[in-house]
Design a protein around this motif. Sequence first.
Motif, PDB file in Angstrom:
ATOM      1  N   VAL A  65       0.861  -1.182   0.000  1.00  0.00           N
ATOM      2  CA  VAL A  65       0.000   0.000   0.000  1.00  0.00           C
ATOM      3  C   VAL A  65       0.895   1.229   0.000  1.00  0.00           C
ATOM      4  O   VAL A  65       2.082   1.167   0.323  1.00  0.00           O
ATOM      5  N   GLY A  66       0.324   2.358  -0.374  1.00  0.00           N
ATOM      6  CA  GLY A  66       1.093   3.583  -0.435  1.00  0.00           C
ATOM      7  C   GLY A  66       1.553   4.061   0.931  1.00  0.00           C
ATOM      8  O   GLY A  66       0.859   3.857   1.943  1.00  0.00           O
ATOM      9  N   VAL A  67       2.722   4.689   0.946  1.00  0.00           N
ATOM     10  CA  VAL A  67       3.253   5.304   2.169  1.00  0.00           C
ATOM     11  C   VAL A  67       3.528   6.761   1.868  1.00  0.00           C
ATOM     12  O   VAL A  67       4.432   7.087   1.089  1.00  0.00           O
ATOM     13  N   LEU A  68       2.747   7.655   2.458  1.00  0.00           N
ATOM     14  CA  LEU A  68       2.914   9.103   2.282  1.00  0.00           C
ATOM     15  C   LEU A  68       2.912   9.787   3.647  1.00  0.00           C
ATOM     16  O   LEU A  68       2.317  10.846   3.836  1.00  0.00           O
ATOM     17  N   GLU A  69       3.612   9.206   4.567  1.00  0.00           N
ATOM     18  CA  GLU A  69       3.691   9.738   5.927  1.00  0.00           C
ATOM     19  C   GLU A  69       5.130   9.611   6.421  1.00  0.00           C
ATOM     20  O   GLU A  69       5.867   8.722   5.975  1.00  0.00           O
ATOM     21  N   PRO A  70       5.506  10.463   7.379  1.00  0.00           N
ATOM     22  CA  PRO A  70       4.743  11.579   7.949  1.00  0.00           C
ATOM     23  C   PRO A  70       4.604  12.726   6.947  1.00  0.00           C
ATOM     24  O   PRO A  70       5.418  12.842   6.021  1.00  0.00           O
ATOM     25  N   VAL A  71       3.584  13.550   7.152  1.00  0.00           N
ATOM     26  CA  VAL A  71       3.303  14.671   6.257  1.00  0.00           C
ATOM     27  C   VAL A  71       3.915  15.944   6.836  1.00  0.00           C
ATOM     28  O   VAL A  71       3.545  16.357   7.935  1.00  0.00           O
ATOM     29  N   PRO A  72       4.845  16.567   6.123  1.00  0.00           N
ATOM     30  CA  PRO A  72       5.429  17.825   6.619  1.00  0.00           C
ATOM     31  C   PRO A  72       4.377  18.937   6.681  1.00  0.00           C
ATOM     32  O   PRO A  72       3.332  18.872   6.018  1.00  0.00           O
ATOM     33  N   GLU A  73       4.647  19.959   7.461  1.00  0.00           N
ATOM     34  CA  GLU A  73       3.712  21.086   7.574  1.00  0.00           C
ATOM     35  C   GLU A  73       3.626  21.873   6.274  1.00  0.00           C
ATOM     36  O   GLU A  73       2.571  22.374   5.906  1.00  0.00           O
ATOM     37  N   SER A  74       4.715  21.991   5.565  1.00  0.00           N
ATOM     38  CA  SER A  74       4.764  22.767   4.325  1.00  0.00           C
ATOM     39  C   SER A  74       4.300  21.929   3.139  1.00  0.00           C
ATOM     40  O   SER A  74       4.728  20.777   2.960  1.00  0.00           O
ATOM     41  N   ARG A  75       3.427  22.522   2.300  1.00  0.00           N
ATOM     42  CA  ARG A  75       2.989  21.816   1.087  1.00  0.00           C
ATOM     43  C   ARG A  75       4.167  21.608   0.131  1.00  0.00           C
ATOM     44  O   ARG A  75       4.249  20.588  -0.559  1.00  0.00           O
ATOM     45  N   ALA A  76       5.081  22.569   0.077  1.00  0.00           N
ATOM     46  CA  ALA A  76       6.252  22.422  -0.786  1.00  0.00           C
ATOM     47  C   ALA A  76       7.114  21.247  -0.326  1.00  0.00           C
ATOM     48  O   ALA A  76       7.606  20.456  -1.145  1.00  0.00           O
ATOM     49  N   ALA A  77       7.288  21.118   0.986  1.00  0.00           N
ATOM     50  CA  ALA A  77       8.073  20.004   1.514  1.00  0.00           C
ATOM     51  C   ALA A  77       7.363  18.670   1.252  1.00  0.00           C
ATOM     52  O   ALA A  77       8.010  17.656   0.941  1.00  0.00           O
ATOM     53  N   PHE A  78       6.032  18.658   1.362  1.00  0.00           N
ATOM     54  CA  PHE A  78       5.252  17.451   1.082  1.00  0.00           C
ATOM     55  C   PHE A  78       5.422  17.044  -0.380  1.00  0.00           C
ATOM     56  O   PHE A  78       5.657  15.871  -0.698  1.00  0.00           O
ATOM     57  N   LEU A  79       5.346  18.027  -1.270  1.00  0.00           N
ATOM     58  CA  LEU A  79       5.539  17.752  -2.689  1.00  0.00           C
ATOM     59  C   LEU A  79       6.951  17.219  -2.941  1.00  0.00           C
ATOM     60  O   LEU A  79       7.129  16.265  -3.722  1.00  0.00           O
ATOM     61  N   HIS A  80       7.935  17.813  -2.278  1.00  0.00           N
ATOM     62  CA  HIS A  80       9.319  17.362  -2.423  1.00  0.00           C
ATOM     63  C   HIS A  80       9.432  15.874  -2.068  1.00  0.00           C
ATOM     64  O   HIS A  80      10.057  15.085  -2.791  1.00  0.00           O
ATOM     65  N   CYS A  81       8.791  15.477  -0.976  1.00  0.00           N
ATOM     66  CA  CYS A  81       8.844  14.076  -0.534  1.00  0.00           C
ATOM     67  C   CYS A  81       8.193  13.142  -1.552  1.00  0.00           C
ATOM     68  O   CYS A  81       8.711  12.050  -1.831  1.00  0.00           O
ATOM     69  N   ILE A  82       7.066  13.574  -2.115  1.00  0.00           N
ATOM     70  CA  ILE A  82       6.364  12.730  -3.085  1.00  0.00           C
ATOM     71  C   ILE A  82       7.185  12.590  -4.364  1.00  0.00           C
ATOM     72  O   ILE A  82       7.365  11.482  -4.890  1.00  0.00           O
ATOM     73  N   LEU A  83       7.690  13.714  -4.876  1.00  0.00           N
ATOM     74  CA  LEU A  83       8.485  13.661  -6.108  1.00  0.00           C
ATOM     75  C   LEU A  83       9.732  12.807  -5.910  1.00  0.00           C
ATOM     76  O   LEU A  83      10.123  12.036  -6.801  1.00  0.00           O
ATOM     77  N   HIS A  84      10.349  12.928  -4.752  1.00  0.00           N
ATOM     78  CA  HIS A  84      11.519  12.104  -4.442  1.00  0.00           C
ATOM     79  C   HIS A  84      11.134  10.632  -4.385  1.00  0.00           C
ATOM     80  O   HIS A  84      11.863   9.761  -4.895  1.00  0.00           O
ATOM     81  N   GLY A  85       9.979  10.329  -3.810  1.00  0.00           N
ATOM     82  CA  GLY A  85       9.524   8.948  -3.730  1.00  0.00           C
ATOM     83  C   GLY A  85       9.290   8.336  -5.096  1.00  0.00           C
ATOM     84  O   GLY A  85       9.668   7.180  -5.360  1.00  0.00           O
ATOM     85  N   ILE A  86       8.668   9.102  -6.013  1.00  0.00           N
ATOM     86  CA  ILE A  86       8.440   8.602  -7.372  1.00  0.00           C
ATOM     87  C   ILE A  86       9.782   8.419  -8.088  1.00  0.00           C
ATOM     88  O   ILE A  86       9.988   7.428  -8.799  1.00  0.00           O
ATOM     89  N   ALA A  87      10.696   9.362  -7.899  1.00  0.00           N
ATOM     90  CA  ALA A  87      12.013   9.264  -8.525  1.00  0.00           C
ATOM     91  C   ALA A  87      12.780   8.046  -8.017  1.00  0.00           C
ATOM     92  O   ALA A  87      13.523   7.401  -8.772  1.00  0.00           O
ATOM     93  N   LYS A  88      12.591   7.698  -6.740  1.00  0.00           N
ATOM     94  CA  LYS A  88      13.241   6.496  -6.203  1.00  0.00           C
ATOM     95  C   LYS A  88      12.697   5.234  -6.864  1.00  0.00           C
ATOM     96  O   LYS A  88      13.432   4.292  -7.144  1.00  0.00           O
ATOM     97  N   VAL A  89      11.373   5.210  -7.112  1.00  0.00           N
ATOM     98  CA  VAL A  89      10.781   4.063  -7.809  1.00  0.00           C
ATOM     99  C   VAL A  89      11.410   3.922  -9.197  1.00  0.00           C
ATOM    100  O   VAL A  89      11.767   2.816  -9.630  1.00  0.00           O
TER     101      VAL A  89
END
Length: 469
Positions: free
Chosen positions: A381-405
């Motif tokens: 299942v997807g893992v998108l936690e923990p969620v940072p307070e900043s939307r920019a930081a959250f986006l950074h984490c997601i983009l990094h996660g896709i790039a790792k895949v």
Amino acid sequence: FAGDTQSMLTALASSCSIAPTPPRTLPPITGNACALGYDFGTSGVRCAIVDASGEIVANPPGYSWGVAGERAQEASDWEEALFSQLAALPADARARVSRIAVSGTSGSMLLVDGDGAPAASRGSPRMYDFSVSKQAVGDSGEAALALLRRCTPEGHPVRSATSALAKLLAYHFESPLAGSERLAHQADYVASRLTGGAIASDWHNALKLGFDVRALRYPEWLTGGEIGEIARGRLPRVVRPGEPIGPVSDKLVAKYGLASGCLVVGGTTDSIAAFLAAGADSVGDAVTSLGSTVAIKLLSDVPADDASTGVYSHRLGDRWLVGGASNAGCAVLREQGFSGDELARLSEEIDPLAQPPCTDYYPLSSLVVGERFPRPDENAVGVLEPVPESRAAFLHCILHGIAKVETEGYEALAALGASELRRVLTSGGGSQNAQWTVMRQALLGVPTSRAANIDAAYGAALLAARGAG
């Protein structure tokens, strides 16, 4: 699969003899000659004419299926699109067309009668996403899949409920195939409307029918035994992509003003046509599609296959197009409420070379359970936690996660023996994000950029003009 079993399967696949590639009979086009490519895609049909240098000569507006038509098409729709696009091309450009190739959606097929017309009693074509386990009549789909499990190699693509062979067998279990009924993929059927001749297919479309692209023949389990009793005599002749199927009929040459002797050549699938369009032409070149999911394709000197992760190889002459597809991807961005404008704005705030606050995201959609590639886990299942307070930081984490895949995907292909990654071209919506491209390049360790052209019709035209591989 346990590690030793997976290794055994990979070794077995690697040990299979590879037939020499037959020589080309058609040299690349020269002089004033042009080639025409068609792409019959999920949303509609496009065509393009290229000259001998690969420059686009004509590329009219496409033909749309409409929302309702994407998964419910008739063969007559394909013919209407074929000829309306041909008529839309400038007459002076048509007069230079000496070759035509067609790409179609992988697995889309229908049954035809002996004269090549759609089998009247069989209903609509079965499209790329038609699942015999869910959509075939009665228990015909389960009977087809049970037969495939008994008689085909473990993990073979034909075992999929959406494979062309599964659809053919399901037709038989609904009602025994008539003596004249034959299988035609979408691209095969469209090509036959141009030649007026018998159905013929190509290495790429025929892979999921069971054609052995290593040995360049239909395997014994398909021509003999239980499956052979049903399929024998109903499978199309298979040609190398870019090699002759037959001449365009004299009637159509005269009607549309095509060059005398214009040939229809073996086609391909829409995704391979898009790869050819991207300009990936050297061993080690790859194309990543960053759409709702992540798909990768790498041009390799050797094939690489792994049933446990759905990795398989298409043949491009003496080279191989090795690919895998993840269930993870950009769909999570929509689910998390990122609009296009917000993505553009927040991406500007990201330092693409900096580590994100969270590096362990796995960006599977909330609608998906299970992953095949690069981490096979039917319960993932997807893992998108923990969620940072900043939307920019959250986006950074997601983009990094896709790039790792993506990075893990290419590492998985390398572990299976594919050629070393040297360059990545990018298609899909994610290709437009410059910050993300820098981030991905840092992780991949090779030059990474946006593909200049991803139009599958252009790729089909290049195939007709130059051949593949």
